[in-house]
Design a protein around this motif. Structure first.
Motif, short mmCIF file in Angstrom:
data_model
loop_
_atom_site.label_atom_id
_atom_site.label_comp_id
_atom_site.label_asym_id
_atom_site.label_seq_id
_atom_site.Cartn_x
_atom_site.Cartn_y
_atom_site.Cartn_z
N UNK A 36 37.51 54.87 25.58
CA UNK A 36 36.51 55.85 25.15
C UNK A 36 36.28 55.78 23.64
N UNK A 37 37.35 55.67 22.87
CA UNK A 37 37.23 55.58 21.41
C UNK A 37 36.50 54.30 21.01
N UNK A 38 36.80 53.18 21.68
CA UNK A 38 36.09 51.91 21.41
C UNK A 38 34.60 52.05 21.68
N UNK A 39 34.23 52.69 22.76
CA UNK A 39 32.82 52.87 23.09
C UNK A 39 32.11 53.74 22.05
N UNK A 40 32.78 54.77 21.58
CA UNK A 40 32.17 55.63 20.55
C UNK A 40 31.97 54.84 19.26
N UNK A 41 32.94 54.02 18.89
CA UNK A 41 32.79 53.19 17.68
C UNK A 41 31.64 52.20 17.83
N UNK A 42 31.55 51.56 18.97
CA UNK A 42 30.45 50.62 19.21
C UNK A 42 29.10 51.34 19.15
N UNK A 43 29.04 52.52 19.74
CA UNK A 43 27.80 53.30 19.73
C UNK A 43 27.40 53.65 18.30
N UNK A 48 24.03 52.71 13.46
CA UNK A 48 23.89 52.39 12.03
C UNK A 48 23.03 51.14 11.85
N UNK A 49 23.26 50.13 12.66
CA UNK A 49 22.47 48.90 12.55
C UNK A 49 21.00 49.17 12.87
N UNK A 50 20.73 50.00 13.86
CA UNK A 50 19.35 50.34 14.20
C UNK A 50 18.67 51.07 13.05
N UNK A 51 19.36 52.00 12.44
CA UNK A 51 18.79 52.75 11.32
C UNK A 51 18.51 51.82 10.16
#
Length: 143
Positions: A36-43, A48-51
């Protein structure tokens, strides 16, 4: 984030987790939480990359940490040449020296040849109550 948690607290949390979920379900729970923590970091990294890509090339050096007001002010103070003059002026004042001179003056020490002739009253010394105005005694029957 968790820098203020000590070893005793970690041990207490592990013991509490063992009591609640048991030793057979605890490894699966740890895997689920870490996934779950890995998925939140990836999200968040993807967001950030999209912004950054939407802002365009003029904001290529944009950092999200710059949105913190303290970080923003430090960066602006470091980059602005007009404010560097203010920083130089501020650093030219020796506040400790000023405070020591005032403290010496309050204590009655002389500051130099100009202050040697001047008599400074000791403001911290109690006044002599015998001279001057004397308050009349309180008369309870007068009212």
């Amino acid at each position: 984030m968790f820098s203020d948690i000590g070893a005793l607290e970690v041990v207490a949390l592990v013991i509490l987790a063992l009591l609640i979920w048991g030793p057979d379900k605890l490894p699966q729970l740890i895997q689920d939480v870490s996934r779950f923590i890995r998925r939140i970091r990836e999200f968040s990294d993807n967001a950030k990359q999209d912004i950054r890509s939407e802002l365009g090339p003029e904001f290529k050096d944009f950092e999200f940490e710059d949105l913190n007001p303290k970080t923003f002010l430090r960066k602006q103070l470091a980059e602005n040449p007009d404010l560097k003059e203010i920083q130089e002026l501020r650093s030219s004042f020796d506040l400790r020296k000023e405070i020591d001179e005032v403290a010496d003056a309050v204590k009655g020490k002389t500051l130099g040849p100009a202050a040697a002739g001047a008599a400074t009253p000791d403001l911290l010394k109690k006044r002599d109550p015998s001279g001057g105005y004397e308050r009349p005694p309180f008369d309870a029957d007068a009212t």
